[in-house]
Design an enzyme around this catalytic site. Structure first.
Site, PDB file in Angstrom:
ATOM      1  CD  GLU A 168      47.387  43.804  42.233  1.00 40.33           C
ATOM      2  OE1 GLU A 168      47.258  44.975  42.584  1.00 40.33           O
ATOM      3  OE2 GLU A 168      47.016  42.842  42.931  1.00 40.33           O
ATOM      4  CB  CYS A 188      48.509  34.337  43.060  1.00 35.02           C
ATOM      5  SG  CYS A 188      46.923  35.155  43.156  1.00 35.02           S
ATOM      6  CB  CYS A 221      36.468  42.041  39.793  1.00 37.67           C
ATOM      7  SG  CYS A 221      35.317  40.697  40.189  1.00 37.67           S
ATOM      8  CB  CYS A 234      33.424  41.557  46.995  1.00 37.90           C
ATOM      9  SG  CYS A 234      32.878  40.085  46.111  1.00 37.90           S
ATOM     10  CB  CYS A 256      37.361  42.863  47.070  1.00 32.35           C
ATOM     11  SG  CYS A 256      38.491  42.457  45.738  1.00 32.35           S
ATOM     12  N   GLY A 313      39.878  39.791  39.526  1.00 31.61           N
ATOM     13  CA  GLY A 313      38.849  39.308  38.606  1.00 31.61           C
ATOM     14  C   GLY A 313      38.145  38.038  39.042  1.00 31.61           C
ATOM     15  CD  GLU A 314      34.006  34.764  39.688  1.00 34.07           C
ATOM     16  OE1 GLU A 314      34.049  35.020  40.890  1.00 34.07           O
ATOM     17  OE2 GLU A 314      34.194  33.613  39.245  1.00 34.07           O
ATOM     18  CB  SER A 332      39.544  31.418  43.856  1.00 36.52           C
ATOM     19  OG  SER A 332      38.744  32.067  44.819  1.00 36.52           O
ATOM     20  CG  LEU A 388      31.432  30.492  52.907  1.00 31.19           C
ATOM     21  CD1 LEU A 388      30.313  30.172  51.935  1.00 31.19           C
ATOM     22  CD2 LEU A 388      31.729  29.283  53.797  1.00 31.19           C
ATOM     23  CG  ASN A 389      34.875  35.922  51.901  1.00 28.26           C
ATOM     24  OD1 ASN A 389      35.784  35.216  52.319  1.00 28.26           O
ATOM     25  ND2 ASN A 389      34.938  36.514  50.739  1.00 28.26           N
ATOM     26  CB  CYS A 449      42.828  40.274  45.494  1.00 32.86           C
ATOM     27  SG  CYS A 449      41.568  40.595  44.353  1.00 32.86           S
TER      28      CYS A 449
END
Ligand code: SAH
Ligand code: SF4
Length: 368
Positions: free
Chosen positions: A98, A111, A118, A122, A125, A167-168, A199, A223-224, A341
């Site tokens: 995406e 973006c 990923c 998380c 997500c 993704g990371e 990010s 952070l979250n 995401c």
């Protein structure tokens, strides 16, 4: 016939060196041609070597014999009421990623994704539910920017680029840095380093490494949660790199003047959206140069977490603003188009295999 290489995986420096090598046998090839190739690829955005008019026949032929030029197909497009457009882009191997275009009054943001899926797992997500399928190549990262850029009206071109898609990015460090080198190259796309933000969920060794790079893009950290208990529940990475370690690395992160670290903070109903959490956030980040992006959780029927009420989001934000903390609230960007995401690709493609494992993570971190 040798296998052709995708030229968008090559930095200008690599291409120059390759040309110097070629020049030993083909006299008409010269290193500065690499600069011209970059101009055609990223400023004129042509799709074939035959359009690179000032290169000379012999150079064009040699390029054709060794390289090909990729582009990404738009498989699906969703337009939001707020003007943002979300694209599902099709990769060569049939997988999807995406990219999103978000218009703002005085700047536009693109973006992009860094991986298919990923591996960080998380809990909130959609991309996390896919597991890691594979890293994107440098060319695939760049081609997302070109695909979206193509649709932006000329008068709106002023832009920001954020790595906040699937993704990371720091799990795909080398391809990410190579893409940044090409995108910021003055002969290429000439993107301003100040306008790029990467990010991460918080891979500490890579944050340190990123701080020492020549290319000074902005750093954002998801952070979250403001306690290890909540953050570990939401983001397994916190079990490897907890808040204390994260804050230490942030405090040592080299920042140029007038720059700050962005902390993304998702407001989840009854989990992260209380005034106690807002107080915790201020306590945690005290002493850092930072700003906070507040993101109301974009809920999905498949997930157990819920979006906060707008009233609570505003109350949370007000508490921060009253304490002189810069904290824009990212309300409703693309919420009607599965804006968060991974939501679009997961809807299309239900693969689920998680690979997050604390020991594996630490091992890969050390190896790269
Ligand atoms: N993997 C990187 C970058 C991509 S995720 C990272 O985690 O930082 C980009 C942002 O989207 C993260 O801050 C993440 O917390 C947020 N996000 C993911 N799913 C979301 C959802 N359903 N609602 C709101 N934000 C979400
Ligand atoms: Fe991966 Fe970021 Fe989603 Fe976590 S929030 S699963 S790190 S994409």
């Amino acid at each position: 016939m040798p296998k052709l290489d995708n030229i968008k995986n090559w930095t200008r420096q690599n291409l120059r060196e390759w040309m110097v090598e070629k020049a030993k046998t083909q006299s008409k090839v010269q290193a500065y041609r690499a600069d011209q190739v970059f101009y055609w690829l990223y400023q004129q955005r042509v799709g074939s070597f035959s359009e690179m008019l000032n290169l000379g026949k012999e150079t064009r032929k040699m390029l054709e014999e060794n390289f090909w030029i990729s582009s990404l197909k738009k498989a699906e497009e969703q337009h939001s009421r707020d003007g943002s457009i979300k694209y599902r882009l099709l990769l060569e191997d049939g997988k999807s990623i995406e990219a999103v275009f978000m218009p703002h009054t005085n700047h536009n943001t693109i973006c992009v994704s860094s991986q298919v899926g990923c591996g960080m797992g998380c809990d909130f997500c959609m991309t996390g539910t896919m597991g890691l399928i594979r890293n994107l190549t440098t060319a695939e990262i760049i081609d997302q920017v070109l695909a979206v850029y193509h649709d932006i009206p000329a008068e709106q071109k002023l832009r920001n680029l954020v790595f906040m898609g699937m993704g990371e990015p720091f799990h795909n460090y080398q391809n990410l840095m190579q893409a940044l080198e090409i995108l910021t190259d003055e002969h290429g796309f000439n993107f301003s380093q100040r306008r790029i933000t990467v990010s991460t969920s918080g891979l500490l060794p890579k944050i340190r490494r990123f701080g020492n790079e020549k290319i000074k893009a902005n750093l954002a950290i998801s952070l979250n949660g403001v306690t290890d208990e909540v953050r570990s529940k939401l983001m397994p990475v916190n079990t490897a790199y907890n808040l204390e370690k994260l804050m230490k690395v942030c405090s040592e992160f080299p920042l140029e003047s007038r720059r700050r670290i962005t902390f993304e903070y998702i407001l989840i109903r009854d989990l992260t959206d209380s005034i106690e959490d807002a107080k915790g956030l201020i306590r945690l980040l005290h002493g850092l140069k930072f700003k906070i992006n507040l993101i109301p959780y974009n809920s999905d029927p498949a997930n157990k977490y819920q979006a906060p009420t707008e009233k609570q989001s505003r109350k949370f934000q007000k508490y921060l603003l009253d304490h002189n903390v810069v904290a824009p609230l990212r309300i409703s960007k693309g919420q009607d188009i599965q804006g968060a995401c991974g939501q679009l690709v997961v809807a299309e493609n239900q693969q689920t295999e998680l690979i997050f494992d604390k020991n594996k993570l630490l091992a890969t971190e050390m190896a790269t």
